[in-house]
Design a protein around this motif. Sequence first.
Motif, PDB file in Angstrom:
ATOM      1  N   THR A 203      10.395   2.316  -3.715  1.00  0.00           N
ATOM      2  CA  THR A 203      10.498   3.134  -2.510  1.00  0.00           C
ATOM      3  C   THR A 203       9.119   3.450  -1.959  1.00  0.00           C
ATOM      4  O   THR A 203       8.106   3.283  -2.630  1.00  0.00           O
ATOM      5  CB  THR A 203      11.239   4.446  -2.826  1.00  0.00           C
ATOM      6  OG1 THR A 203      11.394   5.197  -1.627  1.00  0.00           O
ATOM      7  CG2 THR A 203      10.471   5.279  -3.837  1.00  0.00           C
ATOM      8  N   VAL A 204       9.094   3.922  -0.716  1.00  0.00           N
ATOM      9  CA  VAL A 204       7.849   4.384  -0.100  1.00  0.00           C
ATOM     10  C   VAL A 204       7.525   5.771  -0.652  1.00  0.00           C
ATOM     11  O   VAL A 204       8.395   6.632  -0.760  1.00  0.00           O
ATOM     12  CB  VAL A 204       7.980   4.441   1.428  1.00  0.00           C
ATOM     13  CG1 VAL A 204       6.729   5.045   2.054  1.00  0.00           C
ATOM     14  CG2 VAL A 204       8.235   3.048   1.980  1.00  0.00           C
ATOM     15  N   ALA A 205       6.251   5.955  -1.034  1.00  0.00           N
ATOM     16  CA  ALA A 205       5.834   7.238  -1.599  1.00  0.00           C
ATOM     17  C   ALA A 205       4.617   7.753  -0.850  1.00  0.00           C
ATOM     18  O   ALA A 205       3.870   6.988  -0.221  1.00  0.00           O
ATOM     19  CB  ALA A 205       5.514   7.086  -3.078  1.00  0.00           C
ATOM     20  N   ASP A 206       4.413   9.073  -0.912  1.00  0.00           N
ATOM     21  CA  ASP A 206       3.229   9.642  -0.274  1.00  0.00           C
ATOM     22  C   ASP A 206       2.034   9.522  -1.200  1.00  0.00           C
ATOM     23  O   ASP A 206       2.108   8.894  -2.259  1.00  0.00           O
ATOM     24  CB  ASP A 206       3.488  11.095   0.140  1.00  0.00           C
ATOM     25  CG  ASP A 206       3.739  12.007  -1.060  1.00  0.00           C
ATOM     26  OD1 ASP A 206       3.473  11.577  -2.202  1.00  0.00           O
ATOM     27  OD2 ASP A 206       4.201  13.143  -0.852  1.00  0.00           O
ATOM     28  N   VAL A 207       0.906  10.129  -0.822  1.00  0.00           N
ATOM     29  CA  VAL A 207      -0.314   9.998  -1.619  1.00  0.00           C
ATOM     30  C   VAL A 207      -0.182  10.655  -2.990  1.00  0.00           C
ATOM     31  O   VAL A 207      -0.979  10.390  -3.891  1.00  0.00           O
ATOM     32  CB  VAL A 207      -1.517  10.611  -0.869  1.00  0.00           C
ATOM     33  CG1 VAL A 207      -1.827   9.815   0.369  1.00  0.00           C
ATOM     34  CG2 VAL A 207      -1.265  12.076  -0.533  1.00  0.00           C
ATOM     35  N   ARG A 208       0.800  11.523  -3.143  1.00  0.00           N
ATOM     36  CA  ARG A 208       1.024  12.143  -4.449  1.00  0.00           C
ATOM     37  C   ARG A 208       2.059  11.380  -5.268  1.00  0.00           C
ATOM     38  O   ARG A 208       2.541  11.852  -6.264  1.00  0.00           O
ATOM     39  CB  ARG A 208       1.470  13.599  -4.257  1.00  0.00           C
ATOM     40  CG  ARG A 208       0.341  14.519  -3.798  1.00  0.00           C
ATOM     41  CD  ARG A 208       0.857  15.908  -3.509  1.00  0.00           C
ATOM     42  NE  ARG A 208      -0.215  16.846  -3.281  1.00  0.00           N
ATOM     43  CZ  ARG A 208      -0.910  16.948  -2.160  1.00  0.00           C
ATOM     44  NH1 ARG A 208      -0.606  16.171  -1.140  1.00  0.00           N
ATOM     45  NH2 ARG A 208      -1.900  17.831  -2.037  1.00  0.00           N
TER      46      ARG A 208
ATOM     47  N   PRO B 257      -5.289   5.326  -9.416  1.00  0.00           N
ATOM     48  CA  PRO B 257      -6.733   5.517  -9.173  1.00  0.00           C
ATOM     49  C   PRO B 257      -7.139   5.325  -7.718  1.00  0.00           C
ATOM     50  O   PRO B 257      -8.161   5.873  -7.280  1.00  0.00           O
ATOM     51  CB  PRO B 257      -7.381   4.464 -10.072  1.00  0.00           C
ATOM     52  CG  PRO B 257      -6.390   4.258 -11.173  1.00  0.00           C
ATOM     53  CD  PRO B 257      -5.063   4.356 -10.499  1.00  0.00           C
ATOM     54  N   GLN B 258      -6.363   4.563  -6.947  1.00  0.00           N
ATOM     55  CA  GLN B 258      -6.724   4.325  -5.543  1.00  0.00           C
ATOM     56  C   GLN B 258      -6.521   5.559  -4.678  1.00  0.00           C
ATOM     57  O   GLN B 258      -7.149   5.706  -3.630  1.00  0.00           O
ATOM     58  CB  GLN B 258      -5.911   3.152  -4.980  1.00  0.00           C
ATOM     59  CG  GLN B 258      -6.271   1.806  -5.583  1.00  0.00           C
ATOM     60  CD  GLN B 258      -5.564   0.665  -4.881  1.00  0.00           C
ATOM     61  OE1 GLN B 258      -5.024   0.812  -3.788  1.00  0.00           O
ATOM     62  NE2 GLN B 258      -5.555  -0.494  -5.526  1.00  0.00           N
ATOM     63  N   THR B 259      -5.639   6.448  -5.092  1.00  0.00           N
ATOM     64  CA  THR B 259      -5.359   7.637  -4.280  1.00  0.00           C
ATOM     65  C   THR B 259      -5.904   8.927  -4.904  1.00  0.00           C
ATOM     66  O   THR B 259      -5.910   9.967  -4.245  1.00  0.00           O
ATOM     67  CB  THR B 259      -3.843   7.796  -4.057  1.00  0.00           C
ATOM     68  OG1 THR B 259      -3.182   7.862  -5.328  1.00  0.00           O
ATOM     69  CG2 THR B 259      -3.291   6.624  -3.273  1.00  0.00           C
TER      70      THR B 259
ATOM     71  N   ARG C  11     -10.642   2.830 -12.629  1.00  0.00           N
ATOM     72  CA  ARG C  11     -10.153   1.485 -12.327  1.00  0.00           C
ATOM     73  C   ARG C  11      -9.463   1.474 -10.966  1.00  0.00           C
ATOM     74  O   ARG C  11      -8.232   1.441 -10.851  1.00  0.00           O
ATOM     75  CB  ARG C  11      -9.188   1.017 -13.423  1.00  0.00           C
ATOM     76  CG  ARG C  11      -9.837   0.918 -14.800  1.00  0.00           C
ATOM     77  CD  ARG C  11      -8.790   0.627 -15.865  1.00  0.00           C
ATOM     78  NE  ARG C  11      -9.369   0.610 -17.212  1.00  0.00           N
ATOM     79  CZ  ARG C  11      -8.678   0.568 -18.334  1.00  0.00           C
ATOM     80  NH1 ARG C  11      -7.340   0.521 -18.272  1.00  0.00           N
ATOM     81  NH2 ARG C  11      -9.277   0.565 -19.502  1.00  0.00           N
ATOM     82  N   THR C  12     -10.252   1.485  -9.922  1.00  0.00           N
ATOM     83  CA  THR C  12      -9.711   1.605  -8.567  1.00  0.00           C
ATOM     84  C   THR C  12      -8.975   0.356  -8.097  1.00  0.00           C
ATOM     85  O   THR C  12      -8.310   0.395  -7.051  1.00  0.00           O
ATOM     86  CB  THR C  12     -10.844   1.936  -7.583  1.00  0.00           C
ATOM     87  OG1 THR C  12     -11.889   0.958  -7.732  1.00  0.00           O
ATOM     88  CG2 THR C  12     -11.416   3.316  -7.859  1.00  0.00           C
ATOM     89  N   ALA C  13      -9.095  -0.727  -8.825  1.00  0.00           N
ATOM     90  CA  ALA C  13      -8.320  -1.926  -8.465  1.00  0.00           C
ATOM     91  C   ALA C  13      -6.875  -1.803  -8.936  1.00  0.00           C
ATOM     92  O   ALA C  13      -5.997  -2.564  -8.515  1.00  0.00           O
ATOM     93  CB  ALA C  13      -8.956  -3.171  -9.077  1.00  0.00           C
ATOM     94  N   SER C  14      -6.618  -0.835  -9.813  1.00  0.00           N
ATOM     95  CA  SER C  14      -5.277  -0.629 -10.366  1.00  0.00           C
ATOM     96  C   SER C  14      -4.575   0.506  -9.641  1.00  0.00           C
ATOM     97  O   SER C  14      -5.218   1.419  -9.112  1.00  0.00           O
ATOM     98  CB  SER C  14      -5.369  -0.319 -11.863  1.00  0.00           C
ATOM     99  OG  SER C  14      -4.119   0.088 -12.379  1.00  0.00           O
TER     100      SER C  14
ATOM    101  N   SER D 141       0.808  -1.215   0.000  1.00  0.00           N
ATOM    102  CA  SER D 141       0.000   0.000   0.000  1.00  0.00           C
ATOM    103  C   SER D 141       0.841   1.265   0.000  1.00  0.00           C
ATOM    104  O   SER D 141       0.364   2.331  -0.398  1.00  0.00           O
ATOM    105  CB  SER D 141      -0.936   0.002   1.218  1.00  0.00           C
ATOM    106  OG  SER D 141      -0.185   0.062   2.416  1.00  0.00           O
ATOM    107  N   GLN D 142       2.089   1.156   0.443  1.00  0.00           N
ATOM    108  CA  GLN D 142       2.930   2.340   0.571  1.00  0.00           C
ATOM    109  C   GLN D 142       4.059   2.398  -0.448  1.00  0.00           C
ATOM    110  O   GLN D 142       4.465   3.476  -0.869  1.00  0.00           O
ATOM    111  CB  GLN D 142       3.530   2.405   1.979  1.00  0.00           C
ATOM    112  CG  GLN D 142       2.496   2.529   3.086  1.00  0.00           C
ATOM    113  CD  GLN D 142       3.114   2.451   4.476  1.00  0.00           C
ATOM    114  OE1 GLN D 142       4.325   2.314   4.606  1.00  0.00           O
ATOM    115  NE2 GLN D 142       2.290   2.526   5.500  1.00  0.00           N
ATOM    116  N   GLN D 143       4.582   1.239  -0.836  1.00  0.00           N
ATOM    117  CA  GLN D 143       5.717   1.237  -1.755  1.00  0.00           C
ATOM    118  C   GLN D 143       5.259   1.389  -3.205  1.00  0.00           C
ATOM    119  O   GLN D 143       4.186   0.921  -3.581  1.00  0.00           O
ATOM    120  CB  GLN D 143       6.532  -0.057  -1.627  1.00  0.00           C
ATOM    121  CG  GLN D 143       7.533  -0.038  -0.491  1.00  0.00           C
ATOM    122  CD  GLN D 143       8.555  -1.150  -0.628  1.00  0.00           C
ATOM    123  OE1 GLN D 143       8.325  -2.158  -1.279  1.00  0.00           O
ATOM    124  NE2 GLN D 143       9.701  -0.975  -0.002  1.00  0.00           N
TER     125      GLN D 143
END
Length: 412
Positions: free
Chosen positions: A195-200, A84-86, A117-120, A46-48
């Motif tokens: 890497t870990v990324a923020d919501v952007r 699409p999830q964020t 496509r929120t699953a992607s 979810s974060q990487q």
Amino acid sequence: MKRHLTQSRTGVLAIILLGMMAIFVMRLFYLQIIKHSEYVSLAQASQQRHFIIPAERGKLYMMDGGVAAPVVLNQTVYTVIADPQTVKQEQRQQIIAALQEVAGGEVVSDAAKRLERTASRYEVLARNITRTQAEKLKAKDFVGILYQKGSIRNYPEGQLAAQVLGFVNAEGKGQYGAEGALNDKLKGRDGLLKTVADVRNVPLTLSKDNVRVEAKSGENVALSIDRNVQSYAEEALKRGIDKAGATEGSVMVMNPNNGQVLAMANYPTYNPAEYTKQKDAAVFSNATTMLPFEPGSIVKTFSMATGIDKGVVTPQSTYSNTDCTEVGDRKMCNALRGLGGTTSMQSAFNNSLNVGMITIARRLGDGSTITPSARQTLYEYYHDKFGFGEATGIELAEAPGLLYTPNRPGRR
């Protein structure tokens, strides 16, 4: 009695509390120890983010006065990617509107559907936008939108040597010409950043779990083609085609001292930067290497060389020249008539006399006819020594010529 009852209730409560604590500890043990790896993986998922680091494609050069001059370059562009999830629901329409306004024709046709496509977690919304366009979109600060830097090919010379150079398609793969034949050398190897990324989708501080594999640029390639010779060859070819009323043609210029190819001109031609506008894919082929042709009187050079090497003629040898002669059931004549009488082989060669070359073929046999052994000798020289019917090994895609054996079915 009351005291005993109170102690009993206290004991039961203590047992219940201990039981609850035990359950809580067991649950923590289950979550933190037994399921640790699974939840770490879910958190990382979810974060990487995985970011492809595009490799820079190698440049192509031609010679210009002995100096290598670039004729195929790379132009920096950006790909607009969405997670699409964020992406915020209330910004979806704004994102599409902004893309249409800023990027226009570079937006993929189903961009709006891709955002749903929120699953992607990776959907391309636009390709090949300029730096200026990317900066305008970045200023809108949309959540869940990433701008991936890349490059496309730039052909500053326009149509010059189009079939020699080829082009790179939308998937980044070289097609035709040097772009296609040397694709493995030119393309390089993409890198990877995990890497870990923020919501952007902006990469955060590096950690031990990050992975970075640097991209490896493709090799630069210098062709033997001379830009000035190539330009003149294309102009001369077009003049010749117009004068002859022809529709197509090809020209190759080589250095006779070392075999280097200095020019390969073809008509009709095209602009590699606008290859998608072409309706006939045949225009992409380099006819000088891909299409066979009948050599005509040029082959007299090799017939004469065979006769001299076998010792049946010399440049000073003579024969009785006539305007025409019979070969089997065919009558073969000279294009240049009126040179009858005793003629040297040098004169026959200079004037491209068919009867003179037929005389060489006969002398390779019994002197009066072109025997099967004479045909076999010519075939062995043409195929084994001169390489007709074989690939040359040039770096571009090529098709070997056709050279029939003397005993092929249907030969007269």
